[in-house]
Design a protein around this motif. Structure first.
Motif, PDB file in Angstrom:
ATOM      1  N   UNK A 154       0.824  -1.210   0.000  1.00  0.00           N
ATOM      2  CA  UNK A 154       0.000   0.000   0.000  1.00  0.00           C
ATOM      3  C   UNK A 154       0.858   1.260   0.000  1.00  0.00           C
ATOM      4  N   UNK A 155       2.036   1.232   0.616  1.00  0.00           N
ATOM      5  CA  UNK A 155       2.921   2.390   0.622  1.00  0.00           C
ATOM      6  C   UNK A 155       3.481   2.684  -0.759  1.00  0.00           C
ATOM      7  N   UNK A 156       3.695   1.650  -1.538  1.00  0.00           N
ATOM      8  CA  UNK A 156       4.291   1.843  -2.871  1.00  0.00           C
ATOM      9  C   UNK A 156       3.241   1.970  -3.971  1.00  0.00           C
ATOM     10  N   UNK A 157       1.991   1.681  -3.652  1.00  0.00           N
ATOM     11  CA  UNK A 157       0.919   1.767  -4.644  1.00  0.00           C
ATOM     12  C   UNK A 157       0.050   2.978  -4.321  1.00  0.00           C
ATOM     13  N   UNK A 158       0.200   4.011  -5.100  1.00  0.00           N
ATOM     14  CA  UNK A 158      -0.523   5.259  -4.846  1.00  0.00           C
ATOM     15  C   UNK A 158      -1.254   5.706  -6.105  1.00  0.00           C
ATOM     16  N   UNK A 159      -2.556   5.926  -5.953  1.00  0.00           N
ATOM     17  CA  UNK A 159      -3.382   6.434  -7.062  1.00  0.00           C
ATOM     18  C   UNK A 159      -3.260   5.582  -8.324  1.00  0.00           C
ATOM     19  N   UNK A 160      -3.225   4.279  -8.130  1.00  0.00           N
ATOM     20  CA  UNK A 160      -3.232   3.371  -9.268  1.00  0.00           C
ATOM     21  C   UNK A 160      -1.906   3.173  -9.953  1.00  0.00           C
ATOM     22  N   UNK A 161      -0.796   3.597  -9.342  1.00  0.00           N
ATOM     23  CA  UNK A 161       0.507   3.360  -9.975  1.00  0.00           C
ATOM     24  C   UNK A 161       1.573   3.171  -8.891  1.00  0.00           C
ATOM     25  N   UNK A 162       2.687   2.569  -9.310  1.00  0.00           N
ATOM     26  CA  UNK A 162       3.783   2.292  -8.380  1.00  0.00           C
ATOM     27  C   UNK A 162       4.657   3.524  -8.180  1.00  0.00           C
ATOM     28  N   UNK A 163       5.082   3.725  -6.937  1.00  0.00           N
ATOM     29  CA  UNK A 163       5.967   4.837  -6.600  1.00  0.00           C
ATOM     30  C   UNK A 163       7.291   4.250  -6.110  1.00  0.00           C
TER      31      UNK A 163
END
Length: 350
Positions: A154-163
Motif C-alpha cells: 500500500x505504501x508503494x501503490x498510490x493512485x493506481x501506480x507504483x511509486x
C-alpha cells in the motif's frame, strides 16, 4: 504420556540422533511410507516435528496483532525468515528449522503465500505475494537501492501506480534491466477493497494443517517401494498389516530366520514336515494349506484357481477385486447366513 513427545516436538527441534533411534526401533515392525509408496501410511517423526514447528510460522503470519507476536518481534526483529539472535535460542532454532525445510525442498517456497487485498499488511520486498518467492530474494540488488525497504504494498501503490524511491537516479545498466523485469512482474497488480490474508498453498482450503504438511513432507522424504500397499478397509487392521508383512516376505518363518543368521534346529515346515517353511510353502503348498483353500472355495462358492505362490495369488486377487468377483461372493454368502451361522462356518471349516 503419549502427548509428551508432541509437546516437545511442537516447540523444539528433535535431535537427529533421537529421531533416527526412534525411527530405527519402529522400522523393525513397520515401514512408514504411504500406501502408494509401499508403506503402512505411518508418518515420519522428523516430518511430524517439522510440521508442528511450521504451525508457529502460520500463527506468526496470520495473527500479527497477538501479544506474543509483539514480544517476539521486540526481542528478535520483525522478520520471521531472519532473526537477530544467537543460534542457541529456542526461537532462532525454530525459525532456522522452518527455513531449512524450505531450502531443503521439503516444502515449496510459496507454501505460505499472501493473497493481496489492499496491500496494507503485506511487505513489498519480504513477503511472498508475487510468484513463488519474495521479491527480496529475486531482486536483491534493487532492494539495496530502495530507500524504503520496509514499505508495504500500500505504501508503494498510490493512485493506481507504483511509486519508487531509489537511492540514486541512475540505476545503471544491469539494475535497469532488473527494474524493467520487476515492473513487468508487478504490472498486473490492482488493489482491491478487502484485507490481505495468508494462505497455505499445499492445502485445498488454504488453511494450515499439521496433517497436510506432514503428509507432503513424508511424500518427499520417505523412500518408496516398487509395489504399492494393498489395504482393504473392510478387514481388520491387524490382518492388513499381516498381509503387508507377507507380501514383503517379512514373517518370522524358519527360512527367513535362518537367512538372518539365527540358529534354527530345522527349516522344515513343522505343520506337514515336508518342505522348507517359507511363504510359498506355508500358505500355498503345504498339505494343510491346500485343505484350507479347498474349504474357502466351498464356503465362497467361487471358481478360485489353485495357487503355488504369493505372486500368483496376488495377481488373481487384484484382477478379481477389479471385477468384483470376490466382493460379490462374500456379500452373497453373508446375505444367506446369519451372524451365528457365519461364526459356525468359520469354526467348523478351520
Amino acid at each position: 504420556m503419549g502427548s509428551l513427545g508432541i509437546y516437545f516436538m511442537s516447540l523444539f527441534k528433535c535431535p537427529e540422533t533421537v529421531t533416527k533411534k526412534l525411527e530405527a526401533i519402529r522400522a523393525r515392525f513397520f515401514w512408514g511410507a504411504s500406501y502408494e509408496k509401499g508403506g503402512l501410511n505411518v508418518g515420519s517423526l522428523q516430518a511430524f516435528n517439522i510440521a508442528l514447528l511450521q504451525k508457529w510460522r502460520w500463527r506468526y503470519l496470520v495473527h500479527p496483532g497477538d501479544l506474543w507476536v509483539s514480544v517476539i518481534q521486540a526481542i528478535h526483529g520483525n522478520r520471521f525468515d531472519k532473526v537477530n539472535v544467537s543460534s542457541h535460542s529456542t526461537w532462532s532454532t525454530l525459525v532456522t528449522t522452518c527455513n531449512d525445510s524450505v531450502s531443503n525442498g521439503f516444502l515449496p517456497n510459496d507454501a505460505f503465500f499472501t493473497k493481496v487485498g489492499n496491500g496494507s499488511s503485506v511487505r513489498f520486498w519480504f513477503d511472498t505475494w508475487c510468484g513463488n518467492s519474495s521479491l527480496f530474494t529475486r531482486f536483491n540488488r534493487l532492494f539495496h537501492l530502495d530507500l524504503n525497504q520496509q514499505d508495504t504494498i500500500a505504501n508503494k501503490w498510490c493512485n493506481g501506480e507504483w511509486v519508487w524511491t531509489w537511492s540514486r537516479s541512475n540505476l545503471g545498466g544491469r539494475n535497469s534491466v532488473l527494474f524493467e523485469e520487476l515492473k513487468s512482474l508487478v504490472s498486473q497488480f490492482h488493489a482491491v477493497d478487502r484485507d490481505d490474508y495468508w494462505t497455505f498453498s499445499i492445502s485445498s482450503d488454504g488453511l494450515f494443517s499439521v496433517k497436510v504438511a506432514r503428509d507432503y513432507i513424508d511424500h518427499i522424504m520417505l523412500p518408496s517401494s516398487s509395489v504399492a500397499t494393498i489395504w482393504f478397509k473392510f478387514i481388520p487392521r491387524k490382518v492388513n498389516i499381516f498381509l503387508w508383512r507377507l507380501s514383503r516376505d517379512a514373517l518370522p518363518l524358519h527360512w527367513n530366520l535362518s537367512a538372518k543368521g539365527i540358529d534354527i534346529s530345522s527349516i522344515v515346515c513343522p505343520v506337514c514336515n515336508n518342505g522348507i517353511e517359507n511363504v510359498d510353502h506355508l500358505f500355498f503348498s503345504c498339505s494343510v494349506a491346500k485343505e484350507i483353500w479347498i474349504k474357502i472355495r466351498v464356503w465362497l462358492n467361487c471358481n478360485m484357481p489353485s495357487f503355488g505362490s504369493w505372486e500368483s495369488f496376488l495377481s488373481w486377487i487384484e484382477g478379481s477385486f477389479s471385477n468384483n468377483v470376490v466382493l460379490f461372493a462374500v456379500k452373497k454368502k453373508m446375505n444367506n447366513t446369519t451372524s451365528k451361522d457365519t461364526r459356525a462356518v468359520y469354526k467348523s471349516d478351520v
